[in-house]
Motif scaffolding. Structure first.
Motif, mmCIF file in Angstrom:
data_model
loop_
_atom_site.group_PDB
_atom_site.id
_atom_site.type_symbol
_atom_site.label_atom_id
_atom_site.label_comp_id
_atom_site.label_asym_id
_atom_site.label_seq_id
_atom_site.Cartn_x
_atom_site.Cartn_y
_atom_site.Cartn_z
ATOM 1 N N ALA A 160 0.834 -1.210 0.000
ATOM 2 C CA ALA A 160 0.000 0.000 0.000
ATOM 3 C C ALA A 160 0.866 1.258 0.000
ATOM 4 N N HIS A 161 1.949 1.244 0.745
ATOM 5 C CA HIS A 161 2.842 2.403 0.786
ATOM 6 C C HIS A 161 3.516 2.623 -0.560
ATOM 7 N N ARG A 162 3.826 1.541 -1.239
ATOM 8 C CA ARG A 162 4.502 1.692 -2.537
ATOM 9 C C ARG A 162 3.565 2.265 -3.594
ATOM 10 N N LEU A 163 2.272 2.045 -3.416
ATOM 11 C CA LEU A 163 1.321 2.530 -4.407
ATOM 12 C C LEU A 163 0.962 3.998 -4.193
ATOM 13 N N SER A 164 1.203 4.498 -3.009
ATOM 14 C CA SER A 164 0.847 5.880 -2.725
ATOM 15 C C SER A 164 1.837 6.432 -1.723
ATOM 16 N N ASP A 165 2.070 7.749 -1.755
ATOM 17 C CA ASP A 165 3.033 8.291 -0.799
ATOM 18 C C ASP A 165 2.367 8.695 0.506
ATOM 19 N N ALA A 166 1.072 8.473 0.621
ATOM 20 C CA ALA A 166 0.379 8.790 1.873
ATOM 21 C C ALA A 166 0.139 7.502 2.648
ATOM 22 N N PRO A 167 0.195 7.557 3.982
ATOM 23 C CA PRO A 167 -0.051 6.339 4.756
ATOM 24 C C PRO A 167 -1.415 5.740 4.417
#
Lengths: 317, 499
Positions: A39-46
């Motif tokens: 999930a972190h790799r797909l978006s830069d937000a937690p």
């Protein structure tokens, strides 16, 4: 001999099972959740709990550990090591893509190690107690003591920066192979040189060598015809094991030299908790390692018939 | 190639090799961020661009209008993708449909864009309507994740965009090579870029010194000063793009319940000498800052946040006031309980930084137990489990929304899993909600500053330590490199060998 080969090969099965279980448990019990990493790799937000839960379902991470192990083992037995969480490619394909690069530096490192270790070990044994022997032993000790990351930077500073002969990193051209192979090979050379020396010294003190000398043979003939072959038997075994270590131990060297082998692949997989890739790597390298060991054992038995399994005889006969 | 400093390398004169960290691209159909995130190679472009001051300026959209919750974008005419297709509203529709389709995990829910959010008005006009009111869509759309791709293409195979560069070759973990896009609508770049993935920090520096790279990013602090003294090298610091800060766990569950006490939090903040940390531990590579994000995000309102100064006497007074008295070994004790706290940190923080904070707190009688995480995954496991009192982070600000960090990390209704450890409560939430509801940028900045004032000055939930500057280094002879505070928004097309 056939029986020995069969027993040796059959003994690999429980070993593989052990490796597979260890690989599975180690990667799954390490702290960190692959779903969160994805999930972190797909978006830069937690990511939110819902997002992570969706990914967990998608990757069957909620299933019980034994269920996941059984499923993975079943697939692995059919040659399917799963799909990488990180790259979405089959694990086997990723290993096949990256393994040749690792094999390349491991082979080159072994050649370098043998090229240094054998003459050095033989020379040190033959000239026992001389300054050459002392220098060789000191060099071997130094080679075995130097951490590979430190040696790597030292070699880069010398050959890439000061002399400008070789590239710092990457895999462009044959020159790029030299520094990583040298970094890996020097440590192995130190071990093999010390072993060659001690093994040859032992053989040189044997009765049959004394007999050969008393027959009036020259020292060269005694060494080459009678002493080297038996002295190199333990070296052969350790060389096999060392080759396995070179294949599996190139992780740091690959990271420093940006060498695109399985070591780099493993580091990224560990960071991302890419379970299928970590498990696949351990199983694959474990298999390679055990096969090399088995091959060395078999060749050892072929060279020295005393090692083959003797037929058990009833007690008292 | 420009990177060539020795005779052993051959290549053309117009290539710049840039040494970057590890390859972390997601290359998966529908989800691929190849060439966009986390390293934006300017192959694809979003509708708007985030400036160095975190403002918004036109990119593929020349202007925009807002009607209620619908944003109308007017696309730049005569723009073509690197494969020759013209940029039309259809490309915008295709891009967002792909993002939503590939987003089973709901990553794009931050923008509230959904399946029916895009509506084509005409060839060069497109409407975006989030599924829920979103006043900050424009500021979010500057993120590289929202780059527009050519219809019918899949970035996992080949990202086709309108940017100044086009992808020539990507070799996972090795390099990403680009060529100048001959169809580019703007000024053509002076150099073509090759990004070489060199994960090891020292190797990256050595590659620059050996001439194998013309430029490197993310120079380790400790090596920057060495590079500065070397002839032919130029070391460049970007403006502050993120802030190293200690987040304090204020939830009340034992054993990490001590920092529910505000005076204890203030005592910690008053115990840390931030200036010494920057000057002695970080060799001057940092900037004293009171806010939790770049000051530029808050404009003139940044001054609303006062921050902390070291004041050991105040710390001692606050601790004594709460009944924490010095024990026999110097560690304070209350009712038989030692004042021992646990700190976790992002793996990027070195031991020297952690031990400095530990030593600073020790002088106030606070025992700090440091739990190092070898990688982000193990850090995430710890923070999500709440196994900490202090958490050292340096969060990024990659879009232009001033409310982004306060809302994401401290708003009790945030989707973030860790918000429960840091959320101050309803009055703070009211500020965030007002900030999220307003469409006036100035008011958003003011409210974000107010939220940060509460977090830092009033509640002491965050202790900003220093603004961090990304350090790049390059060989002399390159011009036009203007470091952006956020690497994601860095422009490469302005770099050339010409003045």
């Amino acid at each position: 001999m056939k029986r020995y080969v069969l027993i040796r090969l059959l003994s690999l099965i429980p070993l593989w099972l052990g490796i597979s279980m260890l690989a599975f448990l180690l990667s799954n019990l390490a702290p960190g959740d692959p779903a969160t990493v994805i999930a972190h790799r797909l978006s830069d937000a937690p990511p939110s709990e819902e997002q992570i839960a969706t990914i967990r379902r998608e990757y069957h991470l909620d299933d019980a550990l034994p269920v996941r192990y059984a499923r993975w083992l079943g697939s692995a037995a059919r040659g399917d090591l799963g799909i990488s969480y990180r790259t979405k490619e089959p694990v086997l394909k990723e290993l096949a893509t990256h393994f040749p690069a690792t094999l390349q530096i491991a082979c080159a490192a072994l050649v370098i190690a043998l090229a240094i270790a054998l003459p050095l070990g033989v020379f040190a044994a033959v000239r026992r107690g001389s300054w050459i022997d002392h220098a060789a032993r000191a060099g071997a000790l130094l080679g075995a003591s130097l951490p590979s990351y430190w040696l790597a930077y030292l070699l880069i500073l010398l050959f890439a920066l000061a002399l400008g002969w070789l590239p710092v990193a990457g895999r462009d051209g044959p020159g790029a192979l030299i520094l990583p192979a040298l970094t890996l090979g020097l440590g192995t050379a130190a071990t093999l040189a010390r072993l060659t020396r001690s093994s040859l010294l032992e053989v040189l003190g044997e009765d049959f060598v004394r007999t050969a000398r008393s027959k009036g043979l020259s020292e060269t003939a005694v060494l080459c015809r009678h002493s080297l072959k038996p002295a190199l038997l333990p070296v052969l075994t350790v060389t096999g094991i060392a080759f396995g270590h070179l294949l599996g131990g190139a992780v740091i060297v690959e990271a420093i030299y940006a060498w695109p082998g399985v070591g780099n692949l493993l580091i990224n997989s560990i960071y991302d908790r890419d379970y299928p890739m970590i498990q696949g790597f351990v199983l694959f390298m474990g298999t390679v390692f055990t096969l090399i060991s088995a091959a060395v054992d078999l060749s050892y038995a072929w060279i020295d018939p005393r090692i083959r399994y003797a037929k058990k005889r009833p007690i008292g006969r | 190639m420009f990177a060539c400093a020795t005779d052993r390398q051959a290549g053309s004169e117009d290539e710049l090799i840039i040494g970057v960290r590890a390859d972390d691209y997601v290359v998966e159909p529908l989800k691929s961020k190849l060439g966009m995130y986390p390293l934006n190679a300017q192959i694809c472009e979003p509708l708007v661009r985030i400036t160095g001051e975190y403002g918004i300026e036109p990119l593929l959209a020349t202007r925009w209008e807002r009607h209620g919750n619908t944003w109308r974008f007017f696309l730049r005419p005569n723009v073509v993708f690197s494969d020759g297709q013209p940029l039309t509203s259809e490309a915008v529709e295709y891009t967002f449909a792909r993002l939503v389709k590939g987003d089973r995990a709901g990553i794009y829910q931050h923008t509230y864009l959904g399946e029916y959010s895009v509506s084509v008005v005409d060839d060069l006009t497109v409407d975006l309507t989030p599924e829920r009111p979103n006043q900050h869509l424009l500021e979010q759309l500057g993120h590289a994740n929202y780059s527009i791709i050519a219809p019918g293409t899949e970035p996992a195979t080949l990202p086709v965009g309108t940017g100044p560069f086009k992808l020539v070759e990507y070799r996972r973990g090795e390099w990403l090579k680009t060529e100048r896009n001959e169809h580019y609508w703007g000024e053509r770049p002076g150099l073509r870029m090759t990004f070489r993935f060199l994960p090891d920090d020292t190797t990256r520096v050595l590659a620059l010194q050996a001439g194998e790279a013309g430029m490197i990013l993310d120079v380790p602090r400790e090596q920057a000063s060495t590079l500065r003294t070397q002839a032919g090298m130029s070391v460049i610091e970007a403006p502050v793009g993120r802030v190293a800060a200690i987040f304090l766990n204020i939830h009340r569950e034992a054993p990490h319940d001590l920092l529910a006490n505000k005076n204890l939090r203030r005592a910690i903040a008053s115990s840390i000498d931030r200036r010494t940390l920057i000057e002695k531990v970080w060799d001057g590579n940092g900037e004293l800052i009171a806010t939790i994000g770049p000051r530029a995000m808050l404009g003139d309102y940044a001054g609303l946040v006062q921050g902390f100064i070291i004041d050991k006497e105040r710390a001692a007074h606050l601790l004594a006031q709460e009944g924490w008295l010095p024990g026999t070994d110097g560690v304070r004790v209350r009712n038989g309980r030692r004042l021992t706290l646990t700190m976790i940190a992002w793996p990027e923080f070195d031991t020297a930084t952690l031990e400095f904070i530990q030593a600073q707190l020790a002088t106030s009688g606070i025992e700090l137990r440091i739990v190092r995480s070898p990688d982000l995954a193990s850090y995430q496991a710890r923070i999500e489990a709440g196994e900490f009192d202090l958490d050292l982070e340096a969060p990024n600000q990659n879009d232009a929304n001033p409310m982004f960090l306060p809302a994401l990390r401290f708003y009790s209704k945030s989707s973030s899993k860790t918000v429960r450890y840091f959320a101050p409560g309803s009055s703070f939430d009211a500020i965030i909600e007002a900030g999220l509801a307003t469409d006036q940028r100035d008011e958003t900045m003011r409210l974000s500053a107010e939220a940060q004032r509460v977090l830092v000055d009033e509640e002491a939930i965050v202790i900003p330590l220093a603004g961090l500057k990304r350090i790049s280094a390059m060989r002399l002879g390159l011009h036009g490199f203007s470091p952006h505070p956020s690497l994601l928004n860095q422009r490469w097309d302005t770099i050339s060998t010409q003045r």
